[in-house]
Scaffold this motif. Structure first.
Motif, mmCIF file in Angstrom:
data_model
loop_
_atom_site.group_PDB
_atom_site.id
_atom_site.type_symbol
_atom_site.label_atom_id
_atom_site.label_comp_id
_atom_site.label_asym_id
_atom_site.label_seq_id
_atom_site.Cartn_x
_atom_site.Cartn_y
_atom_site.Cartn_z
ATOM 1 N N LEU A 148 2.370 1.255 -6.058
ATOM 2 C CA LEU A 148 2.872 3.079 -7.446
ATOM 3 C C LEU A 148 2.958 3.955 -6.343
ATOM 4 O O LEU A 148 1.982 5.498 -6.707
ATOM 5 N N ALA A 149 4.220 3.801 -5.392
ATOM 6 C CA ALA A 149 4.272 5.373 -5.294
ATOM 7 C C ALA A 149 4.693 6.401 -6.412
ATOM 8 O O ALA A 149 4.518 7.441 -5.764
ATOM 9 N N ILE B 18 0.960 -1.574 -13.401
ATOM 10 C CA ILE B 18 1.364 -2.302 -12.208
ATOM 11 C C ILE B 18 2.619 -2.475 -12.760
ATOM 12 O O ILE B 18 3.604 -4.006 -12.427
ATOM 13 N N VAL B 19 2.419 -3.063 -14.081
ATOM 14 C CA VAL B 19 3.426 -3.514 -14.811
ATOM 15 C C VAL B 19 4.726 -2.561 -15.182
ATOM 16 O O VAL B 19 5.840 -2.680 -15.054
ATOM 17 N N LEU B 20 4.415 -1.176 -15.552
ATOM 18 C CA LEU B 20 5.878 -0.527 -15.986
ATOM 19 C C LEU B 20 5.844 0.639 -15.553
ATOM 20 O O LEU B 20 7.383 1.424 -15.571
ATOM 21 N N ARG C 293 0.979 -1.346 -0.086
ATOM 22 C CA ARG C 293 -0.207 -0.584 -0.134
ATOM 23 C C ARG C 293 0.871 0.899 0.040
ATOM 24 O O ARG C 293 1.836 1.188 -0.030
ATOM 25 N N SER C 294 0.018 2.358 -0.354
ATOM 26 C CA SER C 294 1.122 3.767 -0.107
ATOM 27 C C SER C 294 0.526 4.442 1.068
ATOM 28 O O SER C 294 -0.087 3.954 2.406
ATOM 29 N N GLN C 295 2.106 5.298 1.238
ATOM 30 C CA GLN C 295 2.344 6.183 2.386
ATOM 31 C C GLN C 295 0.569 6.782 3.406
ATOM 32 O O GLN C 295 0.005 5.829 4.506
ATOM 33 N N ALA D 150 10.720 -1.636 -9.357
ATOM 34 C CA ALA D 150 11.186 -2.009 -7.952
ATOM 35 C C ALA D 150 10.625 -2.698 -6.697
ATOM 36 O O ALA D 150 11.573 -3.592 -6.117
ATOM 37 N N GLY D 151 9.426 -2.819 -6.544
ATOM 38 C CA GLY D 151 9.025 -3.161 -5.485
ATOM 39 C C GLY D 151 8.827 -4.512 -4.954
ATOM 40 O O GLY D 151 8.944 -5.312 -4.876
#
Length: 250
Positions: free
Chosen positions: A81-82, A112-114, A57-59, A120-121
């Motif tokens: 997805l940062a 999510i792919v690109l 998840r995001s921050q 990196a995640g």
């Protein structure tokens, strides 16, 4: 094993793959694990014997609903997805995008792919699971998009058929029924009709989303193997090592 009330929880092991099956007890997927009760904590700690938890998840999502701490586990904050200012995978993103929520979800799967942060995640995630070789729980908010894609990659690397991968992906719709209904009822009086419709669409996975991710991989990397090598930058022998570690032969 989804009898403890953890939303969208399952072990993706025991899936039949080429030459055998994915081992049980290594890969658990779920929705967010905030506000767990003592029974659920005990289940994850003692029954699943978790070594690590990956939170995609995001921050903002983590700050709003932090994971319940599971004693003895290592926690990895891995914001997939940062680098995306908007995405359809978070609860906030599900309300947005006017009448174009389906297009927004397809775009999310491209991200999510690109996206650099996703590559990196997921690279960190896959490198860690092959190094530790211990039980891992991975999750996001709903456990359906960022998590669903990760599960699909695991199953694909293990040698599962497209049908088996899609079956696990779509199982989310069954396992999230009660949670989705609760969310829609919760926001019914707080948002307008369009936003509520967006939420109802975004809370459900659609086979077209995962197929779009696959097509995005094919267009940009040529093949799944190309994605693993050029996108995730995993070692050339990664898949063989993964299968040796996590696939039980018949």
């Amino acid at each position: 094993m989804n009898d403890k009330g953890i939303v969208n929880f399952r072990d993706i092991g025991d899936t039949v793959v080429a030459g055998g099956y994915l081992k049980l007890g290594y890969f658990y997927r779920s929705g967010e694990i905030s506000s767990l009760n003592p029974q659920q904590i005990s289940f994850l700690k003692n029954d699943c014997q978790l070594d690590s938890i990956f939170d995609f998840r995001s921050q903002n999502e983590v700050a709003k609903d932090p994971d319940t701490k599971i004693p003895g586990t290592r926690y990895f904050k891995d914001d997939i997805l940062a680098d995306q200012t908007t995405n359809g995978a978070s609860l906030a993103g599900m309300f947005a995008n006017g009448g174009h929520i389906r297009d927004a979800m397809l775009k999310t799967y491209e991200q999510i792919v690109l996206s650099d942060s996703a590559q990196a995640g997921y690279r960190e995630f896959f490198n860690e699971i092959i190094q530790s070789r211990k039980p891992t729980l991975f999750h996001c908010f709903a456990g359906k998009d960022r998590t669903g894609f990760a599960a699909a990659v695991i199953l694909k690397m293990a040698g599962a058929s497209d049908e088996a991968i899609m079956k696990d992906y779509l199982l989310t719709n069954e396992l999230r029924k009660a949670a989705n209904a609760k969310l829609l009822e919760q926001f019914k009086q707080e948002v307008n009709e369009q936003q509520l419709h967006n939420l109802s669409v975004a809370l459900v996975v659609d086979q077209d989303y995962l197929l779009h991710a696959e097509e995005t991989i094919k267009q940009n990397f040529g093949s799944f193997a190309g994605y693993l090598k050029s996108g995730l930058k995993l070692d050339n022998g990664y898949v063989n090592e993964f299968r040796h570690a996590f696939v039980a032969t018949k």
